[in-house]
Structures are given as structure tokens and as C-alpha cells.
Design a protein around this motif. Structure first.
Motif, mmCIF file in Angstrom:
data_model
loop_
_atom_site.group_PDB
_atom_site.id
_atom_site.type_symbol
_atom_site.label_atom_id
_atom_site.label_comp_id
_atom_site.label_asym_id
_atom_site.label_seq_id
_atom_site.Cartn_x
_atom_site.Cartn_y
_atom_site.Cartn_z
ATOM 1 N N GLN A 288 0.829 -1.204 0.000
ATOM 2 C CA GLN A 288 0.000 0.000 0.000
ATOM 3 C C GLN A 288 0.865 1.256 0.000
ATOM 4 O O GLN A 288 0.632 2.189 -0.757
ATOM 5 C CB GLN A 288 -0.903 0.028 1.233
ATOM 6 N N TYR A 289 1.878 1.240 0.878
ATOM 7 C CA TYR A 289 2.748 2.415 0.929
ATOM 8 C C TYR A 289 3.535 2.567 -0.365
ATOM 9 O O TYR A 289 3.715 3.658 -0.876
ATOM 10 C CB TYR A 289 3.715 2.315 2.126
ATOM 11 N N LEU A 290 3.975 1.437 -0.879
ATOM 12 C CA LEU A 290 4.744 1.471 -2.124
ATOM 13 C C LEU A 290 3.884 2.024 -3.257
ATOM 14 O O LEU A 290 4.333 2.828 -4.072
ATOM 15 C CB LEU A 290 5.195 0.050 -2.458
ATOM 16 N N ALA A 291 2.626 1.603 -3.289
ATOM 17 C CA ALA A 291 1.716 2.060 -4.336
ATOM 18 C C ALA A 291 1.547 3.571 -4.263
ATOM 19 O O ALA A 291 1.545 4.259 -5.286
ATOM 20 C CB ALA A 291 0.368 1.373 -4.186
ATOM 21 N N LYS A 292 1.423 4.094 -3.017
ATOM 22 C CA LYS A 292 1.268 5.546 -2.861
ATOM 23 C C LYS A 292 2.524 6.254 -3.365
ATOM 24 O O LYS A 292 2.451 7.249 -4.060
ATOM 25 C CB LYS A 292 1.051 5.910 -1.387
ATOM 26 N N THR A 293 3.686 5.716 -2.991
ATOM 27 C CA THR A 293 4.951 6.312 -3.436
ATOM 28 C C THR A 293 5.030 6.285 -4.953
ATOM 29 O O THR A 293 5.430 7.252 -5.588
ATOM 30 C CB THR A 293 6.148 5.517 -2.874
ATOM 31 N N TYR A 294 4.595 5.161 -5.524
ATOM 32 C CA TYR A 294 4.615 4.992 -6.973
ATOM 33 C C TYR A 294 3.765 6.068 -7.645
ATOM 34 O O TYR A 294 4.210 6.729 -8.583
ATOM 35 C CB TYR A 294 4.075 3.600 -7.292
ATOM 36 N N LEU A 295 2.555 6.280 -7.113
ATOM 37 C CA LEU A 295 1.671 7.281 -7.703
ATOM 38 C C LEU A 295 2.253 8.688 -7.559
ATOM 39 O O LEU A 295 2.148 9.506 -8.463
ATOM 40 C CB LEU A 295 0.290 7.231 -7.052
ATOM 41 N N GLU A 296 2.886 8.940 -6.393
ATOM 42 C CA GLU A 296 3.471 10.267 -6.193
ATOM 43 C C GLU A 296 4.619 10.510 -7.166
ATOM 44 O O GLU A 296 4.760 11.596 -7.708
ATOM 45 C CB GLU A 296 3.995 10.438 -4.763
ATOM 46 N N THR A 297 5.450 9.481 -7.380
ATOM 47 C CA THR A 297 6.634 9.697 -8.217
ATOM 48 C C THR A 297 6.259 9.906 -9.677
ATOM 49 O O THR A 297 7.025 10.460 -10.433
ATOM 50 C CB THR A 297 7.621 8.524 -8.134
ATOM 51 N N LYS A 298 5.075 9.483 -10.052
ATOM 52 C CA LYS A 298 4.653 9.723 -11.435
ATOM 53 C C LYS A 298 4.410 11.203 -11.696
ATOM 54 O O LYS A 298 4.388 11.635 -12.825
ATOM 55 C CB LYS A 298 3.348 8.986 -11.699
ATOM 56 N N ARG A 299 4.184 11.950 -10.633
ATOM 57 C CA ARG A 299 3.952 13.388 -10.723
ATOM 58 C C ARG A 299 2.831 13.726 -11.701
ATOM 59 O O ARG A 299 2.933 14.641 -12.504
ATOM 60 C CB ARG A 299 5.233 14.131 -11.126
ATOM 61 N N ARG A 300 1.776 12.970 -11.641
ATOM 62 C CA ARG A 300 0.638 13.280 -12.486
ATOM 63 C C ARG A 300 -0.109 14.471 -11.917
ATOM 64 O O ARG A 300 -0.121 14.645 -10.707
ATOM 65 C CB ARG A 300 -0.317 12.098 -12.511
ATOM 66 N N PRO A 301 -0.758 15.261 -12.763
ATOM 67 C CA PRO A 301 -1.577 16.335 -12.209
ATOM 68 C C PRO A 301 -2.767 15.739 -11.462
ATOM 69 O O PRO A 301 -3.200 14.634 -11.779
ATOM 70 C CB PRO A 301 -2.043 17.107 -13.440
ATOM 71 N N ALA A 302 -3.288 16.467 -10.467
ATOM 72 C CA ALA A 302 -4.400 15.945 -9.667
ATOM 73 C C ALA A 302 -5.711 15.967 -10.447
ATOM 74 O O ALA A 302 -6.660 15.287 -10.093
ATOM 75 C CB ALA A 302 -4.537 16.757 -8.385
ATOM 76 N N TYR A 303 -5.745 16.762 -11.532
ATOM 77 C CA TYR A 303 -6.968 16.849 -12.342
ATOM 78 C C TYR A 303 -6.643 17.423 -13.711
ATOM 79 O O TYR A 303 -5.581 18.014 -13.910
ATOM 80 C CB TYR A 303 -7.998 17.758 -11.650
ATOM 81 N N ILE A 304 -7.525 17.229 -14.669
ATOM 82 C CA ILE A 304 -7.373 17.796 -16.014
ATOM 83 C C ILE A 304 -8.590 18.692 -16.261
ATOM 84 O O ILE A 304 -9.728 18.260 -16.068
ATOM 85 C CB ILE A 304 -7.345 16.697 -17.093
ATOM 86 N N VAL A 305 -8.344 19.912 -16.689
ATOM 87 C CA VAL A 305 -9.446 20.838 -16.943
ATOM 88 C C VAL A 305 -9.877 20.727 -18.397
ATOM 89 O O VAL A 305 -9.047 20.712 -19.293
ATOM 90 C CB VAL A 305 -9.001 22.291 -16.643
ATOM 91 N N SER A 306 -11.186 20.613 -18.625
ATOM 92 C CA SER A 306 -11.637 20.544 -20.010
ATOM 93 C C SER A 306 -12.198 21.887 -20.450
ATOM 94 O O SER A 306 -12.198 22.219 -21.620
ATOM 95 C CB SER A 306 -12.688 19.446 -20.166
ATOM 96 N N GLU A 307 -12.671 22.666 -19.489
ATOM 97 C CA GLU A 307 -13.317 23.918 -19.852
ATOM 98 C C GLU A 307 -13.285 24.851 -18.659
ATOM 99 O O GLU A 307 -13.411 24.411 -17.526
ATOM 100 C CB GLU A 307 -14.778 23.600 -20.195
ATOM 101 N N ARG A 308 -13.099 26.139 -18.916
ATOM 102 C CA ARG A 308 -13.160 27.073 -17.788
ATOM 103 C C ARG A 308 -13.595 28.459 -18.225
ATOM 104 O O ARG A 308 -13.389 28.870 -19.345
ATOM 105 C CB ARG A 308 -11.836 27.112 -17.049
ATOM 106 N N GLU A 309 -14.201 29.138 -17.285
ATOM 107 C CA GLU A 309 -14.599 30.529 -17.508
ATOM 108 C C GLU A 309 -14.029 31.250 -16.322
ATOM 109 O O GLU A 309 -14.495 31.090 -15.205
ATOM 110 C CB GLU A 309 -16.120 30.616 -17.513
#
Ligand code: UDP
Ligand code: MG
Length: 322
Positions: A288-309
Motif C-alpha cells: 500500500q505504501y509502495l503504491a502511494k509512493t509509486y503514484l506520487e513519483t509519477k507526478r501526475r496532475p491531480a486533475y485535467i481541466v476541459s473547460e473554464r470561464e
């Protein structure tokens, strides 16, 4: 004039949003002190007409801004996006279902401006209207996490809170992917005032949290704020090892003295199973801890914006990126 940003994460809130908007607008008017407001609606990949409602609000009120995610990224991501997006001197986080009473906004604002707090947060004193099994698990979760983590997670604390710019900036600096806001808010420190209130039922629509979603969320909280599970599994492992050494010695001596009349097949199987279980459990905790570390090291954005005003109240046009 001070600007207050009202951040609202929305996931399939078509039915609740109009009520929310009306209530919030009148509560904001009551704050007084020449406070200006802006709304930052974060559409967390809703499948219903939430975006239509938000665009309708935008058409009638220029104080309304929105970001829309490309899919459902979860409430944590929506909170993060709203905090990064808002430009107010103060910011408040509110659910769209009116479970966070807008009437508290006035007291929160007073706590920030007059009492010198950096954050005023709401805490519900009961869980009225919630399934009992859910309340039970929630209570167990808070007890466990406060025992094993150094960051205090207040029972009944909502994400509903008002913060100063300084506080918002500190929260935004924490860019981790596995976000657990209740922990982050407490971790950044500063002076927080707690306001208590009675739980209110949802104004419309259904809760977006299934039992499993909440269970996973609580595990996220524990894993993010404590390494105690790692210690537990190591300690249990060590204990088993020592116990088996003692047992080996005991049987060795016993066999020397009395011989080995019966082959202990059942007990053998039991112990193998037990040790195997403990090993698997420990590997699971590690994993579980390794998985969290793995996800963190990928440095993915927390979200993707499709549209904004996103031109703010003062008409300043912000960058448009989708
Ligand atoms: N929410 C969200 N993304 C999600 C789930 C929920 O943005 O994946 C929003 C939802 O629209 C609401 C707030 O988070 O404004 C709280 O959700 P809900 O009322 O379902 O939670 P509960 O009050 O039952 O804990
Ligand atoms: Mg709710």
C-alpha cells in the motif's frame, strides 16, 4: 474592498445547485463590511446537467466562475483546483447540497477579520440523518487515525471552512497527488477556530459517497498521515519469529526427553497458515505504501481541466488553458 471566494465542488449537483446559489447569495449579503464575493464552481466531471446550471448562473451573474474537469477526479481534486483557481483575499469551501449552512459564513468571516484567525472551520456535533453503520465506521476511523498519526484529524470536521490568503497559499503549496484535505488543513498549522453546528440533511440529490468510496478514503487518510501500520506489521512479524524460535527449542527438548510419539499434523497446518497470513498482511501493508509512493513519483496532475470561464470579478482575464 476584500474579496471572498466561494469554492464549490460539484458532482452531479444539478438539483441542488439552484437552491445553493440562492441561499449562498443571501448569506453573503449578510456578511456586510463591503465584502465582495466570487463563486468558483468546480464541476468534477458531472454526468447530469450540472454544467448547464452553472453556465446559466454565469450568464446572470458575472461573479460566477467555473472550471470543469475532463472526468470525475474526486472531491479532493476539486477542492485543490478551486483553491488554486480562486483569487480572493479570503476563500471558503462549501458543499453544493447546503449541508454546510451558509449562515455560518458571517461568523467565519468575523473570526478571520476580528479575531485574527487564519482559518474558521465547521464541525458537526452530530451525524443525524446518516446511516448508523456509516456513523459507527466514521467514529472508529477518527479514533484510529488520531491514535496513530501525529497530525490531528478532528472528528466531525467538515471541509466547510473559510481561510485567509496566507492559509490558502500554504495549502496550495502541498502538491501531493494522494490528497487528504482534513489532514492537510491541520498539517499546515495556523490558528483555526472551530464553529459547531447540527447536521442538516441534503437539500436535493443523493450523497456521492458510497460505503466503499468512504472506506478507501479513510485508508488513504491513514496511509497518508501515519506509518504506524508498517511498524505494526514489522512488530507482529518479529513476535512470530521469536515465538517460533521458542517453540522449536521447546519441541527439541521435548523430543530429546520423551521422544516424538504423535506427528502433530493439525497444529503444523495451523501454524503454517497463521504465519502465511501474517506475511501476506505485512506484504500488503508494504505494498500500500509502495503504491502511494509509486503514484506520487509519477507526478501526475491531480486533475485535467476541459473547460473554464475564469475572468474574475474585477474583469481581469486569466489564462485560458484546456
Ligand atoms: N463531490 C465531488 N466529487 C465527488 C464526490 C462529491 O465534487 O467525486 C462533491 C459533491 O458534489 C458535494 C460535496 O462534494 O458538493 C460533498 O458530497 P456529498 O454531499 O455527496 O458528501 P456527504 O455530504 O454525503 O459526505
Ligand atoms: Mg453532502
Amino acid at each position: 474592498m476584500p474579496l471572498l471566494s466561494v469554492i464549490v465542488p460539484c458532482f452531479n449537483e444539478e438539483a441542488a445547485l439552484p437552491h445553493f446559489y440562492t441561499e449562498a447569495v443571501s448569506a453573503l449579503a449578510e456578511i456586510g463590511g463591503g465584502v465582495q464575493a466570487e463563486f468558483v464552481f468546480v464541476d468534477d466531471g458531472s454526468m447530469d446537467g450540472t454544467m448547464r446550471v452553472i453556465k446559466g448562473l454565469r450568464a446572470q451573474d458575472r461573479r460566477v466562475r467555473y472550471i470543469s474537469f475532463s472526468r470525475n477526479f474526486g472531491k479532493e481534486a476539486a477542492i485543490f483546483a478551486g483553491l488554486k483557481e480562486c483569487v480572493g483575499d479570503f476563500a471558503t469551501l462549501m458543499d453544493a447540497d447546503l449541508q454546510d449552512p451558509p449562515a455560518l459564513l458571517k461568523d467565519m468571516y468575523a473570526a478571520l477579520t476580528r479575531e485574527g484567525c487564519d482559518c474558521a472551520a465547521a464541525r458537526r456535533v452530530n451525524r443525524k440523518g446518516e446511516p448508523p453503520i456509516r456513523s459507527l465506521f466514521a467514529r472508529v476511523f477518527y479514533r484510529v487515525i488520531n491514535k496513530i498519526s501525529q497530525t490531528e484529524i478532528v472528528d466531525g470536521a467538515r471541509d466547510f471552512r473559510m481561510m485567509t490568503r496566507k492559509y490558502v497559499n500554504s495549502v496550495c503549496e502541498i502538491s501531493e497527488y494522494n490528497r487528504f484535505s482534513k489532514g492537510i488543513f491541520s498539517w499546515v498549522g495556523f490558528k483555526t477556530k472551530w464553529l459547531e453546528y447540527e447536521n442538516a440533511p441534503r437539500v436535493a440529490g443523493n450523497t456521492k459517497w458510497s460505503f466503499w468510496k468512504l472506506f478507501k478514503y479513510s485508508l488513504d487518510g491513514i496511509l497518508a498521515y501515519s506509518t504506524v501500520p508498517l511498524y505494526i506489521s514489522s512488530a507482529v512479524g518479529l513476535l512470530c519469529f521469536v515465538a517460533s524460535l521458542i517453540m522449536i527449542l521447546f519441541y527439541f527438548i521435548k523430543t530429546l526427553i520423551w521422544g516424538d510419539p504423535v506427528a502433530g499434523y493439525p497444529s503444523l497446518i495451523c501454524f503454517i497458515l497463521m504465519i502465511g497470513g501474517i506475511q501476506l498482511f505485512s506484504i500488503g501493508v508494504l505494498g500500500q505504501y509502495l503504491a502511494k509512493t509509486y503514484l506520487e513519483t509519477k507526478r501526475r496532475p491531480a486533475y485535467i481541466v476541459s473547460e473554464r470561464e475564469s475572468d474574475s470579478v474585477d474583469g481581469e482575464q486569466r489564462t485560458e488553458n484546456s
